[in-house]
Design an enzyme around this catalytic site. Structure first.
Site, PDB file in Angstrom:
ATOM      1  CB  CYS A  77      35.541  43.639  12.590  1.00  0.00           C
ATOM      2  SG  CYS A  77      33.731  43.748  12.712  1.00  0.00           S
ATOM      3  CB  CYS A 225      30.944  36.980  11.048  1.00  0.00           C
ATOM      4  SG  CYS A 225      32.746  37.008  11.278  1.00  0.00           S
TER       5      CYS A 225
END
Length: 291
Positions: A77, A225
């Protein structure tokens, strides 16, 4: 709440909702049920939890475990890693950081909260590395489509692994014209992706810009993202759509992505602090300490 409470910070990276949980003193992990419960409560809905643990090594600043809002674990992430860097910078005015993650070690550099760079590593393109359920010699375009067989809406996506699996569809129109909220979840669980996948739609208006929307594996539609932005850039460069450096515009804002000549992906972007509190890692109960 119990004595097991751990401090947490609610942050975001371009609207990608992140919770940074300090697990260093407790040595436990947040349960999948607690993560789901936390996401269902007002004020703490999130896309990813970044658990910060002791690394066990004097050369590594911390170990990071990542949870999605459905309780599943994620390998990478980028937006969340920037949030961890900003939070740790508040404890120590270091510029360079090294983290242990599931795929391997991650380097990061702090300038200020508007400019944090994470070295996301070397992308993988082999079908078995993504992974795919069947062999494809060329992963710049695999056999997958959205819509009718004789008139697909989207087709032949590129795939890559940026610590986690990504599927990028190339759109000639505005990415907002596609109902990603309806087919994203179906493709995330498509049999071709044995570990599921992040599903993105990308439009490339110029060689130095990509517009992107992503359905994140385990989290759904998100404002940003980071790993998908990295996947979009490297896949676009492989197809000749862009150079090795571009601005990726997500619903939440822009990330600067560079695929260096050494093969590593550098992601640069901002973070934002929201509030802090205390969290029970077994139940998901929390107390908000400031606004």
């Amino acid at each position: 709440m119990s004595e097991m409470n751990v401090p947490f910070w609610k942050m975001n990276g371009l609207g990608n909702e992140i919770i940074v949980a300090d697990m260093r003193s407790l040595g436990l992990e947040i349960s999948a049920d607690a993560a789901v419960a936390l996401d269902q409560q007002a004020g703490t809905k999130f896309d990813q939890i970044m658990e910060v643990h002791k690394s066990g090594s004097p050369d590594i600043d911390a170990s990071i475990r990542i949870l999605n809002s459905d309780g599943s674990e994620a390998e990478a992430c980028g937006n969340g890693t920037r949030c961890v860097v900003s939070w740790l910078h508040g404890e120590s005015a270091k510029e360079h950081w090294l983290f242990k993650t599931a795929p391997g070690l991650l380097n990061a550099t702090y300038v200020d909260d508007t400019k944090i760079t994470v070295d996301m590593g070397v992308p993988k393109f082999g079908w078995e590395d993504i992974p795919l359920a069947e062999e494809f010699a060329d992963t710049t375009g695999v056999e997958l489509q959205v819509g009718p067989i004789d008139a697909p809406v989207l087709h032949t996506p590129s795939v890559a692994n940026i610590g986690n699996p990504h599927c990028i569809f190339w759109a000639s129109e505005d990415v907002w014209t596609y109902e990603l909220d309806k087919f994203g979840s179906l493709l995330e669980y498509h049999p071709i992706f044995p570990d599921r996948a992040n599903i993105s739609i990308a439009n490339v208006p110029s060689r130095d810009r990509i517009v992107l929307r992503t359905w994140e594996r385990g989290a759904g539609l998100t404002q940003a993202c980071g790993s998908a932005a990295c996947a979009a850039l490297v896949c676009a460069a492989r197809k000749g759509f862009t150079d090795r450096k571009a601005t990726v515009t997500l619903p939440g804002g822009d990330l600067e992505i560079e695929w260096t000549e050494r093969g590593r992906i550098l992601m640069t972007g901002p973070v934002e602090y929201e509030f802090k509190g205390l969290l029970n890692p077994e139940t998901g109960e929390f107390v908000r300490e400031d606004v």
